[in-house]
Design an enzyme around this catalytic site. Structure first.
Site, PDB file in Angstrom:
ATOM      1  N   GLY A   8      -1.636  -1.224  -9.006  1.00  0.00           N
ATOM      2  CA  GLY A   8      -1.858   0.194  -8.685  1.00  0.00           C
ATOM      3  C   GLY A   8      -1.888   1.013  -9.970  1.00  0.00           C
ATOM      4  O   GLY A   8      -1.505   2.180  -9.989  1.00  0.00           O
ATOM      5  N   GLY A  11      -3.549   4.699 -10.515  1.00  0.00           N
ATOM      6  CA  GLY A  11      -3.065   5.868  -9.775  1.00  0.00           C
ATOM      7  C   GLY A  11      -2.383   6.876 -10.680  1.00  0.00           C
ATOM      8  O   GLY A  11      -2.330   6.716 -11.908  1.00  0.00           O
ATOM      9  N   GLN A  12      -1.831   7.908 -10.050  1.00  0.00           N
ATOM     10  CA  GLN A  12      -1.204   9.007 -10.801  1.00  0.00           C
ATOM     11  C   GLN A  12      -0.065   8.489 -11.677  1.00  0.00           C
ATOM     12  O   GLN A  12       0.015   8.785 -12.857  1.00  0.00           O
ATOM     13  CB  GLN A  12      -0.664  10.068  -9.827  1.00  0.00           C
ATOM     14  N   LEU A  13       0.835   7.694 -11.100  1.00  0.00           N
ATOM     15  CA  LEU A  13       1.955   7.139 -11.859  1.00  0.00           C
ATOM     16  C   LEU A  13       1.513   5.937 -12.697  1.00  0.00           C
ATOM     17  O   LEU A  13       1.902   5.800 -13.860  1.00  0.00           O
ATOM     18  CB  LEU A  13       3.079   6.727 -10.889  1.00  0.00           C
ATOM     19  N   ASP A  34      -5.689  -3.005 -10.278  1.00  0.00           N
ATOM     20  CA  ASP A  34      -5.872  -2.051  -9.187  1.00  0.00           C
ATOM     21  C   ASP A  34      -7.033  -2.561  -8.337  1.00  0.00           C
ATOM     22  O   ASP A  34      -7.825  -3.403  -8.787  1.00  0.00           O
ATOM     23  CB  ASP A  34      -6.194  -0.649  -9.730  1.00  0.00           C
ATOM     24  N   ARG A  36      -9.506  -0.720  -7.538  1.00  0.00           N
ATOM     25  CA  ARG A  36     -10.742  -0.148  -8.091  1.00  0.00           C
ATOM     26  C   ARG A  36     -10.954  -0.564  -9.555  1.00  0.00           C
ATOM     27  O   ARG A  36     -10.085  -1.199 -10.144  1.00  0.00           O
ATOM     28  CB  ARG A  36     -10.740   1.370  -7.958  1.00  0.00           C
ATOM     29  N   ASP A  51      -6.832  -6.928  -5.295  1.00  0.00           N
ATOM     30  CA  ASP A  51      -6.370  -6.397  -4.012  1.00  0.00           C
ATOM     31  C   ASP A  51      -5.030  -7.070  -3.737  1.00  0.00           C
ATOM     32  O   ASP A  51      -4.984  -8.271  -3.455  1.00  0.00           O
ATOM     33  CB  ASP A  51      -7.381  -6.721  -2.907  1.00  0.00           C
ATOM     34  N   TYR A 140       4.592   7.042   6.149  1.00  0.00           N
ATOM     35  CA  TYR A 140       4.904   6.755   4.735  1.00  0.00           C
ATOM     36  C   TYR A 140       6.414   6.615   4.548  1.00  0.00           C
ATOM     37  O   TYR A 140       6.896   5.643   3.950  1.00  0.00           O
ATOM     38  CB  TYR A 140       4.345   7.898   3.885  1.00  0.00           C
ATOM     39  N   LYS A 144       8.588   3.346   3.496  1.00  0.00           N
ATOM     40  CA  LYS A 144       9.442   3.316   2.300  1.00  0.00           C
ATOM     41  C   LYS A 144      10.872   2.920   2.675  1.00  0.00           C
ATOM     42  O   LYS A 144      11.519   2.167   1.944  1.00  0.00           O
ATOM     43  CB  LYS A 144       9.424   4.675   1.580  1.00  0.00           C
TER      44      LYS A 144
HETATM   45  P1  NAD Z   1      -1.720   6.863  -6.190  1.00  0.00           P
HETATM   46  O1  NAD Z   1      -2.258   7.015  -4.815  1.00  0.00           O
HETATM   47  O2  NAD Z   1      -2.118   7.850  -7.234  1.00  0.00           O
HETATM   48  O3  NAD Z   1      -2.064   5.406  -6.751  1.00  0.00           O
HETATM   49  C1  NAD Z   1      -1.986   4.251  -5.973  1.00  0.00           C
HETATM   50  C2  NAD Z   1      -2.931   3.246  -6.572  1.00  0.00           C
HETATM   51  O4  NAD Z   1      -2.865   2.058  -5.766  1.00  0.00           O
HETATM   52  C3  NAD Z   1      -4.396   3.715  -6.552  1.00  0.00           C
HETATM   53  O5  NAD Z   1      -4.947   3.637  -7.842  1.00  0.00           O
HETATM   54  C4  NAD Z   1      -5.077   2.752  -5.588  1.00  0.00           C
HETATM   55  O6  NAD Z   1      -6.411   2.441  -5.946  1.00  0.00           O
HETATM   56  C5  NAD Z   1      -4.176   1.542  -5.683  1.00  0.00           C
HETATM   57  N1  NAD Z   1      -4.304   0.657  -4.515  1.00  0.00           N
HETATM   58  C6  NAD Z   1      -4.455   1.023  -3.227  1.00  0.00           C
HETATM   59  N2  NAD Z   1      -4.588  -0.059  -2.447  1.00  0.00           N
HETATM   60  C7  NAD Z   1      -4.509  -1.140  -3.270  1.00  0.00           C
HETATM   61  C8  NAD Z   1      -4.597  -2.541  -3.056  1.00  0.00           C
HETATM   62  N3  NAD Z   1      -4.787  -3.041  -1.834  1.00  0.00           N
HETATM   63  N4  NAD Z   1      -4.473  -3.359  -4.118  1.00  0.00           N
HETATM   64  C9  NAD Z   1      -4.285  -2.852  -5.364  1.00  0.00           C
HETATM   65  N5  NAD Z   1      -4.212  -1.531  -5.625  1.00  0.00           N
HETATM   66  C10 NAD Z   1      -4.327  -0.683  -4.589  1.00  0.00           C
HETATM   67  O7  NAD Z   1      -0.128   6.806  -6.065  1.00  0.00           O
HETATM   68  P2  NAD Z   1       0.956   7.245  -7.152  1.00  0.00           P
HETATM   69  O8  NAD Z   1       1.208   8.678  -6.973  1.00  0.00           O
HETATM   70  O9  NAD Z   1       0.580   6.723  -8.479  1.00  0.00           O
HETATM   71  O10 NAD Z   1       2.235   6.474  -6.598  1.00  0.00           O
HETATM   72  C11 NAD Z   1       2.609   5.215  -7.092  1.00  0.00           C
HETATM   73  C12 NAD Z   1       3.835   4.754  -6.334  1.00  0.00           C
HETATM   74  O11 NAD Z   1       4.897   5.704  -6.529  1.00  0.00           O
HETATM   75  C13 NAD Z   1       3.642   4.649  -4.824  1.00  0.00           C
HETATM   76  O12 NAD Z   1       4.364   3.556  -4.339  1.00  0.00           O
HETATM   77  C14 NAD Z   1       4.230   5.922  -4.304  1.00  0.00           C
HETATM   78  O13 NAD Z   1       4.699   5.788  -2.991  1.00  0.00           O
HETATM   79  C15 NAD Z   1       5.362   6.152  -5.267  1.00  0.00           C
HETATM   80  N6  NAD Z   1       5.737   7.565  -5.330  1.00  0.00           N
HETATM   81  C16 NAD Z   1       4.885   8.455  -5.915  1.00  0.00           C
HETATM   82  C17 NAD Z   1       5.240   9.804  -5.921  1.00  0.00           C
HETATM   83  C18 NAD Z   1       4.336  10.839  -6.529  1.00  0.00           C
HETATM   84  O14 NAD Z   1       4.642  12.032  -6.448  1.00  0.00           O
HETATM   85  N7  NAD Z   1       3.223  10.448  -7.158  1.00  0.00           N
HETATM   86  C19 NAD Z   1       6.476  10.215  -5.376  1.00  0.00           C
HETATM   87  C20 NAD Z   1       7.279   9.268  -4.769  1.00  0.00           C
HETATM   88  C21 NAD Z   1       6.915   7.936  -4.779  1.00  0.00           C
HETATM   89  C1  AKB Z   2       4.100  12.489  -1.429  1.00  0.00           C
HETATM   90  O1  AKB Z   2       4.060  13.734  -1.401  1.00  0.00           O
HETATM   91  O2  AKB Z   2       3.736  11.764  -0.498  1.00  0.00           O
HETATM   92  C2  AKB Z   2       4.685  11.827  -2.658  1.00  0.00           C
HETATM   93  C3  AKB Z   2       6.120  11.507  -2.450  1.00  0.00           C
HETATM   94  C4  AKB Z   2       7.142  12.560  -2.637  1.00  0.00           C
HETATM   95  O3  AKB Z   2       6.438  10.398  -2.130  1.00  0.00           O
HETATM   96  N1  AKB Z   2       4.467  12.679  -3.774  1.00  0.00           N
END
Ligand code: NAD
Ligand code: AKB
Length: 313
Positions: A8, A11-13, A34, A36, A51, A140, A144
């Site tokens: 992943g 993604g953002q993180l 990832d 993509r 995937d 969600y 979790k």
């Molecule tokens: P995001 O949606 O920005 O990124 C998720 C990434 O996973 C994407 O790039 C997507 O293409 C990839 N992905 C989706 N399906 C996939 C698959 N089948 N195989 C491989 N990759 C796949 O999410 P994020 O914000 O970067 O969050 C990362 C993690 O942190 C998540 O588990 C999320 O629940 C957790 N989290 C994030 C936040 C936040 O505010 N960003 C807060 C709490 C928890």
């Molecule tokens: C969301 O809003 O779904 C995430 C989270 C707090 O897990 N940023």
């Protein structure tokens, strides 16, 4: 040299965590992956289109690169999850179980993030404790919470060294968020700079826990480097940095953009936000692995605006 796999990573993180891990451990030792194609920021290092639902392909990537640690970040977040609950449950659960099963005999450490979404309307909303009533009411949040139980189960039954924390909403400028309820707190900066106005999908006084990305990345790496015997929580740690509402962040941005306008049109995400805590008590993380944040609302706002102004203007 043993290698790290980030799942992943686009993604953002994932984007920011991959960059930091490569800084610390060497570009060639951190394999980004990832579903993509690689995003530009992480294109300069090893990359696998993967995937995570395909366990045999996951096994293949782990063998090919001699992977020793996994950061499993792929998930569907809260708002997107409510639009397709079965898909969110399937991805969030099956992917974690694939990683945990693989980890049983081959991986020395696994990181998997949980979220403040594990809490629900029955949870004490102010300074939510580490252990308390949960009862999440989004798919969600349910996924979790179930994931946290699986992590602890694999640690206790199979000695898998899996580590986790419950992030609040994450705010950064390098990558855009992917379908959460806290996304407004990133979008508002882009709109302030580009349009001088923002339409917010939450009410002005909706208080939520939030964290600047640098703190989140530091927390993640610190937890992964902590002495395993010091870690008393093997489900997921509460962590906290700041809490603010849309009105509070709006006022902070107005200090630099006095003509910035905001309009409030709450949608289905309001109900999700209302079910989450206002603030989080993180004493256990502070005690076990010395967690402490560096960014508050003012410092985060300045850093976001400084960097986005360079990027966007
Ligand atoms: P995001 O949606 O920005 O990124 C998720 C990434 O996973 C994407 O790039 C997507 O293409 C990839 N992905 C989706 N399906 C996939 C698959 N089948 N195989 C491989 N990759 C796949 O999410 P994020 O914000 O970067 O969050 C990362 C993690 O942190 C998540 O588990 C999320 O629940 C957790 N989290 C994030 C936040 C936040 O505010 N960003 C807060 C709490 C928890
Ligand atoms: C969301 O809003 O779904 C995430 C989270 C707090 O897990 N940023």
């Amino acid at each position: 040299m043993k290698k790290i796999l980030v799942i992943g990573a686009c993604g953002q993180l994932g984007t920011e965590l991959t960059l930091k891990l490569r800084d610390l451990f060497g570009v060639e030792n951190v394999i980004a992956s990832d579903l993509r194609e690689a995003v530009d920021l992480i294109k300069d290092g090893p990359y696998e289109q993967l995937d995570v639902m395909d366990k045999s392909r996951l096994d293949e990537v782990i063998s090919t690169h001699n992977i020793d640690q996994i950061y499993h970040l792929a998930a569907i977040l809260s708002a997107r999850g409510e639009q397709n609950p079965m898909l969110a449950w399937d991805l969030n659960m099956t992917s974690l179980l694939n990683v945990l099963e693989t980890g049983r005999d081959r991986i020395s450490k696994i990181y998997w993030p949980s979220s403040i979404a594990v809490f629900g309307p029955d949870t004490p909303m102010v300074q939510t404790p580490q252990t308390t009533v949960m009862n999440p009411n989004t798919v969600y949040g349910i996924s979790k919470l179930a994931g946290e139980r699986w992590c602890e189960y694999y640690f206790q039954k199979y000695k898998v060294d899996v580590r986790s924390m419950r992030y609040p909403g994450l705010i950064g400028y390098k990558a855009k968020p992917g379908g959460g309820t806290t996304d407004y707190a990133v979008d508002i900066f882009w709109k302030a700079i580009l349009d001088n106005s923002y339409e917010c999908f939450l009410k002005p006084d909706t208080l939520l826990p939030m964290m600047y990305m640098d703190d989140a990345v530091k927390a993640t790496i610190d937890l992964m480097q902590a002495d395993p015997t010091a870690l008393k929580v093997r489900s997921s740690y509460n962590i906290s940095a700041m809490s603010f509402s849309p009105d509070m962040i709006y006022r902070e941005i107005c200090k630099r953009y006095p003509d910035f306008q905001i309009e409030y049109n709450p949608d289905f995400r309001q109900q999700i936000a209302d079910s989450w805590p206002d603030s989080i008590a993180d004493d256990q993380a502070r005690e076990d692995w010395n967690w402490s944040p560096s960014f508050d609302l003012a410092k985060m706002t300045e850093t976001m605006l400084d960097n986005l102004e360079v990027q966007l203007v």
